[in-house]
Motif scaffolding. Structure first.
Motif, PDB file in Angstrom:
ATOM      1  N   LEU A  73      -2.247   2.202 -12.150  1.00 14.05           N
ATOM      2  CA  LEU A  73      -2.286   2.816 -10.937  1.00 14.05           C
ATOM      3  C   LEU A  73      -1.007   3.426 -10.781  1.00 14.05           C
ATOM      4  O   LEU A  73      -0.686   4.604 -10.278  1.00 14.05           O
ATOM      5  CB  LEU A  73      -2.379   1.902  -9.601  1.00 14.05           C
ATOM      6  N   ARG A  74       0.067   2.560 -11.183  1.00 17.08           N
ATOM      7  CA  ARG A  74       1.506   3.197 -11.084  1.00 17.08           C
ATOM      8  C   ARG A  74       1.896   4.442 -12.031  1.00 17.08           C
ATOM      9  O   ARG A  74       2.864   5.092 -11.817  1.00 17.08           O
ATOM     10  CB  ARG A  74       2.404   2.066 -11.288  1.00 17.08           C
ATOM     11  N   ALA A  75       0.995   4.420 -13.060  1.00 16.20           N
ATOM     12  CA  ALA A  75       1.180   5.580 -13.981  1.00 16.20           C
ATOM     13  C   ALA A  75       0.628   6.933 -13.544  1.00 16.20           C
ATOM     14  O   ALA A  75       0.605   7.688 -14.215  1.00 16.20           O
ATOM     15  CB  ALA A  75       0.527   5.096 -15.315  1.00 16.20           C
ATOM     16  N   ARG A  76      -0.125   6.690 -12.624  1.00 20.92           N
ATOM     17  CA  ARG A  76      -0.904   8.132 -11.991  1.00 20.92           C
ATOM     18  C   ARG A  76      -0.119   8.332 -11.072  1.00 20.92           C
ATOM     19  O   ARG A  76       0.245   7.912  -9.757  1.00 20.92           O
ATOM     20  CB  ARG A  76      -2.335   7.438 -11.529  1.00 20.92           C
ATOM     21  N   PRO A  77       0.177   9.877 -10.972  1.00 20.76           N
ATOM     22  CA  PRO A  77       0.736  10.401  -9.810  1.00 20.76           C
ATOM     23  C   PRO A  77       0.241  10.038  -8.462  1.00 20.76           C
ATOM     24  O   PRO A  77       0.936  10.226  -7.499  1.00 20.76           O
ATOM     25  CB  PRO A  77       0.789  11.836 -10.134  1.00 20.76           C
ATOM     26  N   ASP A  78      -1.047  10.190  -8.290  1.00 20.90           N
ATOM     27  CA  ASP A  78      -1.772  10.145  -6.993  1.00 20.90           C
ATOM     28  C   ASP A  78      -2.016   8.496  -6.342  1.00 20.90           C
ATOM     29  O   ASP A  78      -1.902   8.637  -5.538  1.00 20.90           O
ATOM     30  CB  ASP A  78      -3.012  10.635  -7.222  1.00 20.90           C
ATOM     31  N   THR A  79      -1.548   7.689  -7.338  1.00 19.89           N
ATOM     32  CA  THR A  79      -1.439   6.144  -6.817  1.00 19.89           C
ATOM     33  C   THR A  79      -0.211   5.609  -7.149  1.00 19.89           C
ATOM     34  O   THR A  79      -0.310   4.260  -6.931  1.00 19.89           O
ATOM     35  CB  THR A  79      -2.918   5.454  -7.424  1.00 19.89           C
ATOM     36  N   ALA A  80       0.494   6.165  -7.569  1.00 19.65           N
ATOM     37  CA  ALA A  80       1.907   5.259  -8.154  1.00 19.65           C
ATOM     38  C   ALA A  80       2.457   4.747  -6.984  1.00 19.65           C
ATOM     39  O   ALA A  80       3.195   3.664  -7.224  1.00 19.65           O
ATOM     40  CB  ALA A  80       3.042   6.484  -8.526  1.00 19.65           C
ATOM     41  N   ALA A  81       2.193   5.144  -5.649  1.00 20.37           N
ATOM     42  CA  ALA A  81       2.939   4.385  -4.483  1.00 20.37           C
ATOM     43  C   ALA A  81       1.840   3.546  -3.548  1.00 20.37           C
ATOM     44  O   ALA A  81       2.138   2.855  -2.623  1.00 20.37           O
ATOM     45  CB  ALA A  81       3.743   5.394  -3.579  1.00 20.37           C
ATOM     46  N   LEU A  82       0.694   3.549  -4.387  1.00 16.28           N
ATOM     47  CA  LEU A  82      -0.472   2.746  -3.612  1.00 16.28           C
ATOM     48  C   LEU A  82      -0.269   1.308  -3.525  1.00 16.28           C
ATOM     49  O   LEU A  82       0.014   0.469  -4.551  1.00 16.28           O
ATOM     50  CB  LEU A  82      -1.729   2.961  -4.098  1.00 16.28           C
ATOM     51  N   PRO A  83       0.029   0.695  -2.202  1.00 19.32           N
ATOM     52  CA  PRO A  83       0.061  -0.737  -1.963  1.00 19.32           C
ATOM     53  C   PRO A  83      -1.014  -1.399  -2.372  1.00 19.32           C
ATOM     54  O   PRO A  83      -2.208  -1.323  -2.376  1.00 19.32           O
ATOM     55  CB  PRO A  83       0.423  -0.958  -0.674  1.00 19.32           C
ATOM     56  N   VAL A  84      -0.779  -2.787  -3.155  1.00 24.35           N
ATOM     57  CA  VAL A  84      -1.705  -3.607  -4.055  1.00 24.35           C
ATOM     58  C   VAL A  84      -1.508  -4.785  -3.646  1.00 24.35           C
ATOM     59  O   VAL A  84      -0.363  -5.464  -3.592  1.00 24.35           O
ATOM     60  CB  VAL A  84      -1.546  -3.230  -5.262  1.00 24.35           C
ATOM     61  N   VAL A  85      -2.559  -5.215  -3.000  1.00 23.22           N
ATOM     62  CA  VAL A  85      -2.643  -6.757  -2.851  1.00 23.22           C
ATOM     63  C   VAL A  85      -3.609  -7.540  -3.707  1.00 23.22           C
ATOM     64  O   VAL A  85      -4.632  -6.975  -4.094  1.00 23.22           O
ATOM     65  CB  VAL A  85      -3.407  -7.175  -1.164  1.00 23.22           C
ATOM     66  N   PHE A  86      -2.885  -8.574  -4.373  1.00 22.54           N
ATOM     67  CA  PHE A  86      -3.786  -9.201  -5.369  1.00 22.54           C
ATOM     68  C   PHE A  86      -4.395 -10.321  -4.631  1.00 22.54           C
ATOM     69  O   PHE A  86      -4.182 -10.859  -3.736  1.00 22.54           O
ATOM     70  CB  PHE A  86      -2.714  -9.948  -6.278  1.00 22.54           C
ATOM     71  N   MET A  87      -5.599 -10.674  -5.185  1.00 23.25           N
ATOM     72  CA  MET A  87      -6.596 -11.845  -4.669  1.00 23.25           C
ATOM     73  C   MET A  87      -6.673 -12.567  -6.133  1.00 23.25           C
ATOM     74  O   MET A  87      -7.102 -12.096  -6.877  1.00 23.25           O
ATOM     75  CB  MET A  87      -7.908 -11.362  -4.324  1.00 23.25           C
ATOM     76  N   THR A  88      -6.353 -13.980  -5.753  1.00 25.84           N
ATOM     77  CA  THR A  88      -6.588 -14.691  -6.682  1.00 25.84           C
ATOM     78  C   THR A  88      -6.699 -16.299  -6.288  1.00 25.84           C
ATOM     79  O   THR A  88      -6.348 -16.671  -5.202  1.00 25.84           O
ATOM     80  CB  THR A  88      -5.497 -14.759  -7.744  1.00 25.84           C
ATOM     81  N   ALA A  89      -7.123 -17.341  -7.140  1.00 24.41           N
ATOM     82  CA  ALA A  89      -7.037 -18.519  -7.037  1.00 24.41           C
ATOM     83  C   ALA A  89      -5.896 -19.325  -7.406  1.00 24.41           C
ATOM     84  O   ALA A  89      -5.454 -20.394  -7.196  1.00 24.41           O
ATOM     85  CB  ALA A  89      -8.226 -19.549  -7.492  1.00 24.41           C
ATOM     86  N   LYS A  90      -5.079 -18.399  -8.399  1.00 17.59           N
ATOM     87  CA  LYS A  90      -3.838 -19.091  -8.848  1.00 17.59           C
ATOM     88  C   LYS A  90      -2.582 -18.777  -7.843  1.00 17.59           C
ATOM     89  O   LYS A  90      -2.120 -17.716  -8.015  1.00 17.59           O
ATOM     90  CB  LYS A  90      -3.460 -18.348 -10.115  1.00 17.59           C
ATOM     91  N   VAL A  91      -2.396 -19.817  -6.997  1.00 15.74           N
ATOM     92  CA  VAL A  91      -1.565 -19.217  -5.845  1.00 15.74           C
ATOM     93  C   VAL A  91      -0.302 -20.425  -6.039  1.00 15.74           C
ATOM     94  O   VAL A  91       0.375 -20.758  -4.811  1.00 15.74           O
ATOM     95  CB  VAL A  91      -2.047 -19.274  -4.501  1.00 15.74           C
ATOM     96  N   GLN A  92       0.064 -21.033  -7.069  1.00 15.81           N
ATOM     97  CA  GLN A  92       1.255 -21.862  -7.120  1.00 15.81           C
ATOM     98  C   GLN A  92       2.343 -20.861  -7.049  1.00 15.81           C
ATOM     99  O   GLN A  92       2.125 -19.789  -7.332  1.00 15.81           O
ATOM    100  CB  GLN A  92       1.199 -22.383  -8.558  1.00 15.81           C
ATOM    101  N   PRO A  93       3.608 -21.610  -6.330  1.00 14.86           N
ATOM    102  CA  PRO A  93       4.899 -20.641  -6.306  1.00 14.86           C
ATOM    103  C   PRO A  93       5.165 -19.533  -7.285  1.00 14.86           C
ATOM    104  O   PRO A  93       5.530 -18.747  -7.211  1.00 14.86           O
ATOM    105  CB  PRO A  93       5.784 -21.694  -5.715  1.00 14.86           C
TER     106      PRO A  93
END
Length: 130
Positions: A73-93
Motif C-alpha cells: 500500500l505504501r508503494a502505491r501513489p493512491d494508497t501511500a498515505a492510507l491509514p492502516v489498523v492491524f488486527m491480530t491476536a499477537k498483542v504483547q507489548p
C-alpha cells in the motif's frame, strides 16, 4: 483542516468467519461502507475504485501477510498515505511496538467486540487530526 467523516473502510481478513463478523460490525452496526477482501492480493486488485479512507488488516494471512500488504500500500501513489489498523491476536507489548513501527496507526486485538469495533475505529480516526 478537519479530517472528513470516516465512511469507507477496507477490511482484509483471510478467516471467513472473522471477516463476516467484522463486516457486520462495521456495516450493519457501524454504518460504514465496507469492502471486505480475503487476501492482500484481492485487496490490491479491488481497492482502487472503492477509495478507502482507512484499512483494517489482519496481520497473519497466507501469501501476503498484513505487513506485506502495508508495504505494498505504501508503494502505491493512491494508497501511500492510507491509514492502516492491524488486527491480530499477537498483542504483547513488543509485538504492538513492532506493528506500530511498521506503520500501523493502531492495533486491534482479536477477538474483538463486534459491538465496539466501529466506535474504536472512529476514535482512531479522530486522533489522526491531533
Amino acid at each position: 483542516m478537519t479530517r472528513p467523516t470516516l465512511s469507507r473502510i477496507l477490511l482484509v481478513e483471510d478467516d471467513p468467519d472473522i471477516r463476516e463478523i467484522a463486516e457486520m460490525a462495521l456495516g450493519a452496526v457501524g454504518g460504514f461502507e465496507t469492502l471486505a477482501c480475503a487476501s492482500g492480493g484481492e485487496a490490491l486488485r479491488r481497492l482502487g475504485a472503492f477509495a478507502p479512507q482507512l484499512a483494517v488488516v489482519d496481520v497473519m494471512m497466507p501469501g501476503m501477510d498484513g505487513p506485506g500488504l502495508l508495504a505494498a500500500l505504501r508503494a502505491r501513489p493512491d494508497t501511500a498515505a492510507l491509514p492502516v489498523v492491524f488486527m491480530t491476536a499477537k498483542v504483547q507489548p513488543e509485538e504492538m511496538a513492532r506493528w506500530r513501527g511498521l506503520g500501523a496507526i493502531e492495533v486491534v486485538a482479536k477477538p474483538f467486540d463486534p459491538m465496539k469495533l466501529a466506535d474504536r475505529l472512529r476514535e482512531v480516526w479522530a486522533k489522526l487530526d491531533g
